[in-house]
Every structure is written in structure tokens, then in C-alpha cells.
Design an enzyme around this catalytic site. Structure first.
Site, PDB file in Angstrom:
ATOM      1  N   ASP A 245       0.823  -1.008  -0.054  1.00  0.00           N
ATOM      2  CA  ASP A 245       0.117   0.009   0.003  1.00  0.00           C
ATOM      3  C   ASP A 245       0.852   1.379  -0.010  1.00  0.00           C
ATOM      4  OD1 ASP A 245      -2.319   1.497   0.128  1.00  0.00           O
ATOM      5  OD2 ASP A 245      -2.065   1.809   2.369  1.00  0.00           O
ATOM      6  N   ASP A 249       1.991   3.914  -3.650  1.00  0.00           N
ATOM      7  CA  ASP A 249       1.749   5.266  -3.522  1.00  0.00           C
ATOM      8  C   ASP A 249       3.314   6.032  -3.887  1.00  0.00           C
ATOM      9  OD1 ASP A 249      -0.937   4.917  -2.918  1.00  0.00           O
ATOM     10  OD2 ASP A 249      -0.833   6.730  -1.329  1.00  0.00           O
TER      11      ASP A 249
HETATM   12  C1  IPM Z   1      -5.678   1.249  -1.757  1.00  0.00           C
HETATM   13  C2  IPM Z   1      -6.088   2.175  -0.561  1.00  0.00           C
HETATM   14  C3  IPM Z   1      -7.040   1.267   0.407  1.00  0.00           C
HETATM   15  C4  IPM Z   1      -5.887   0.262   0.876  1.00  0.00           C
HETATM   16  C5  IPM Z   1      -8.041   1.862   1.095  1.00  0.00           C
HETATM   17  C6  IPM Z   1      -8.899   2.687   0.695  1.00  0.00           C
HETATM   18  C7  IPM Z   1      -8.630   0.887   2.090  1.00  0.00           C
HETATM   19  O1  IPM Z   1      -5.418   3.062   0.062  1.00  0.00           O
HETATM   20  O2  IPM Z   1      -6.204   0.447  -2.459  1.00  0.00           O
HETATM   21  O3  IPM Z   1      -4.386   1.495  -1.695  1.00  0.00           O
HETATM   22  O4  IPM Z   1      -5.292   0.681   2.030  1.00  0.00           O
HETATM   23  O5  IPM Z   1      -5.886  -0.849   0.521  1.00  0.00           O
HETATM   24 MG    MG Z   2      -3.324   3.019  -0.822  1.00  0.00          MG
END
Ligand code: IPM
Ligand code: MG
Length: 355
Positions: A245, A249
Site C-alpha cells: 500500500d 503510493d
Molecule cells: C488502496 C487504498 C485502500 C488500501 C484503502 C482505501 C482501504 O489505500 O487501495 O491502496 O489501503 O488498500
Molecule cells: Mg493505498
């Protein structure tokens, strides 16, 4: 004979509605030109589903998606629902959705487009040519581990992985690596966490079946640093739920904007295709969101679920051509933009480049 695909569509909250509409436009154009019919059926999820039904993930949504060939998903969540009990929150609906569909393998490609080399905050010579595939385990780890809970003075979650869970995601990553440059970096925190030690041991076991793939291991903190220091060293990154996650990003900023990154969540059931970004409530309704991540997710859907790689390439080429022509949305609208477009104008440009 005309091929027909049933696509379940979940627009969700915030910018979800705007961006999914653009991806549908693109699919319809491809379908029209190449004699493929997409039958879209819409289902509720997230805050809007809670408002309408009291449940962020109504059973009808699960049933509808299971019956479909693939699911195109926008984004969920927003401040309005942030104070609900955790199980009613849009994010809990999304996690339950992933679990119900057993989509354990989340593929998040981060590719730097030459046209957008200046859109990134990093130097061009560092990011040019970056082409990374993050393989994130999606239905295990600390997101789902028990026990978890919260009292007045204490909060706790548990990071758990079984050998079976690690094994199945490792196979996905090794197979992908084989189709790419045969390099796989497994990311963990084995210097501190027992669960990561099991992760590492298991990945090493599995690697014996993929002797042609070069396997390396990296601690997650180092990986976070290496991703910005020398991102071209990576091809496939295999990691667990929370590390994936965070790292995906981070990887998106190599590319210039999180508004560009698509994803595929695949497993044993219907797969889900969604941008990696959230519902961006701060810009919802302003028509400035970048639809490219969602349109690229539709392309991944054609490639991975519908076995239509040619149609996927046509969409990918249309995105590239549109960027080459100098069109940008606000998030990537640096000084070199010929024109900064709205969400639907960007969708229209991409549609016009589908040939
Ligand atoms: C992602 C998002 C989700 C996650 C959230 C919205 C639950 O950040 O898809 O990366 O943490 O998996
Ligand atoms: Mg995410």
C-alpha cells in the site's frame, strides 16, 4: 460473431463517478470499432451505498460482481463517513469486498511516460525508463489479522501470514517476473518481524521452481529509500499488504501523479480493476480529476480478465498519444502543457485517439 462481456461497474464516492464515466466512454469506443459489446451493470459500494442501504457493501453488489466477467471500480470514502463505526465505513466495505472475491494478488504497475518526465518531482535522469510492477498481497497481513481492536487506552492489530498465503502470491510474482526482465525483489521487514522471516523463507523456497528468475530481498525501509534513489534497479516488487500500500503510493510519484496509476486485483474469482488513488473528496465535482488511472485500469481488464491484449494495447497507445500531443489534466499540467483539460475533455481526447 460479436463478443459480449458483462462488466460490473462500481463508481463509488467522490471523483469515482467522474473517472469511471470516462473509462466507460473509452471501452465503448473500442467496442464499437472492434465489434465487441460491453454490457455494463452498476452496483453500489462505499459511502453512497451506506447512505442508500445502511451497508457500505450490500450483498447485491457482491452477487452482481461475482456473476460478471470483470469489475471496473472507481474509488470510495470521504470525510462524511469518517466517524461511522469501523464496520460501516466505506474502507471496511472495500476490504470486505476484496476478501469476498478472494482477490489476493494486486498488481500495480508504475511506468514513467517519457512525455511526463518533467511532471515528477524527481530528476529526469533518475526516473527515465522506470517500469516497475508492484505485486501486493491484498487479503492478508495486518489489514485482516486477528486479534485487532481498540479500547480507550490501547489499540492493536496483528500482522499474520500463513505459508499458503505467501506461496500463492509468490507464484504470481515469479510468473510475472518471467514475462518481464526476470528480476524479482521481495520486500519485507525480516530483521524485526517474525512474520516477515516466514515471508522470506517461503519466497526462497518457491524460488527453487523459478531458477531463471533473479531473486533479491530488501527491507521495506531501504526499499522506500531505493525507490527514490535508484528506481530503475527494480522490475517486479513482491510484498505484503501494508508495505505494498505504502510503496505503491511512493512509486506513483516517480511517474508524476497518483492519478496515472492503474491496478488489477486478481485471484480465484472475478477480478477488480481500479485506480490506486482514492476518492479525492477535495476535488470531487470540480471536473479536474485525472481519468488516466481508471482508463488504464480498463486496459488492464482487457488484458488480464478478458484476454483481449490487442484492445488493451490500443487503449494504452491512445493514452500515450494524448500525452504526446501535449494534453494534460491539472495534476500533471506542468509548464509544458499544450492545454490543461477537464476530466471529460481528457476522456474525449483519449477516445478520439482510439483507432
Ligand atoms: C488502496 C487504498 C485502500 C488500501 C484503502 C482505501 C482501504 O489505500 O487501495 O491502496 O489501503 O488498500
Ligand atoms: Mg493505498
Amino acid at each position: 460473431m460479436k463478443k459480449t462481456y458483462n462488466i460490473s461497474v462500481i463508481k463509488g464516492d467522490g471523483i469515482g463517478v467522474e473517472i469511471v464515466n470516462e473509462a466507460i466512454k473509452v471501452l465503448e469506443k473500442v467496442g464499437k470499432l472492434y465489434n465487441v459489446e460491453f454490457l455494463f451493470s452498476e452496483f453500489l459500494m462505499g459511502g453512497i451505498a451506506y447512505d442508500k442501504t445502511g451497508d457500505p457493501l450490500p450483498q447485491a453488489t457482491i452477487d452482481g460482481v461475482v456473476k460478471s466477467d470483470a469489475c471496473l471500480f472507481g474509488a470510495i470514502g470521504g470525510e462524511k463517513w469518517d466517524n461511522l463505526p469501523r464496520d460501516k465505513r466505506p474502507e471496511s466495505g472495500l476490504l470486505r469486498f476484496r476478501k469476498e472475491l478472494e482477490v489476493f494478488a494486486n498488481l500495480r504497475p508504475a511506468v514513467v511516460y517519457d512525455e511526463l518526465i518533467d511532471a515528477s518531482s524527481l530528476k529526469p535522469q533518475v526516473i527515465k525508463g522506470v517500469d516497475i510492477m508492484v505485486v501486493r498481497e491484498l487479503i492478508g497481513g495486518i489489514y485482516f489479522g486477528e486479534p485487532k481492536g481498540k479500547s480507550e487506552t490501547k489499540g492493536w492489530n496483528t500482522m499474520v501470514y500463513t505459508k499458503d498465503e505467501i506461496t500463492r502470491i509468490a507464484h504470481v510474482a515469479f510468473k510475472l517476473a518471467r514475462k518481464r526482465t526476470k528480476k524479482l525483489c521481495s520486500v519485507d521487514k525480516a530483521n524485526v518481524l517474525d512474520v516477515s522471516q516466514l515471508w522470506r523463507d517461503t519466497v526462497i523456497d518457491i524460488s527453487k521452481e523459478y531458477k531463471d528468475v533473479e531473486l533479491t530481498h530488501m527491507y521495506v525501509d531501504n526499499c522506500a529509500m531505493q525507490l527514490v534513489a535508484n528506481p530503475r534497479q527494480f522490475d517486479v516488487i513482491l510484498t505484503g499488504n501494508i508495505f505494498g500500500d505504502i510503496l505503491s503510493d511512493e512509486a506513483s510519484m516517480l511517474c508524476g501523479s497518483i492519478g496515472l496509476l492503474p491496478s488489477a486485483s486478481t485471484g480465484t474469482n472475478t477480478a477488480i480493476y481500479e485506480p490506486i488513488h482514492g476518492s479525492a473528496p477535495d476535488i470531487a465535482g470540480l471536473s479536474i480529476a485525472n481519468p488516466i488511472a481508471t482508463i488504464a485500469s480498463a486496459s488492464m481488464m482487457l488484458r488480464y480478465s478478458l484476454d483481449e491484449p490487442q484492445l488493451a494495447s490500443i487503449i494504452d497507445d491512445a493514452i500515450k498519444q494524448t500525452l504526446k500531443d501535449g494534453y494534460r489534466t491539472k495534476d500533471i499540467g506542468a509548464y509544458d502543457a499544450k492545454e490543461v483539460l477537464s476530466t471529460s475533455q481528457m476522456g474525449d481526447k483519449i477516445v478520439s485517439n482510439i483507432k
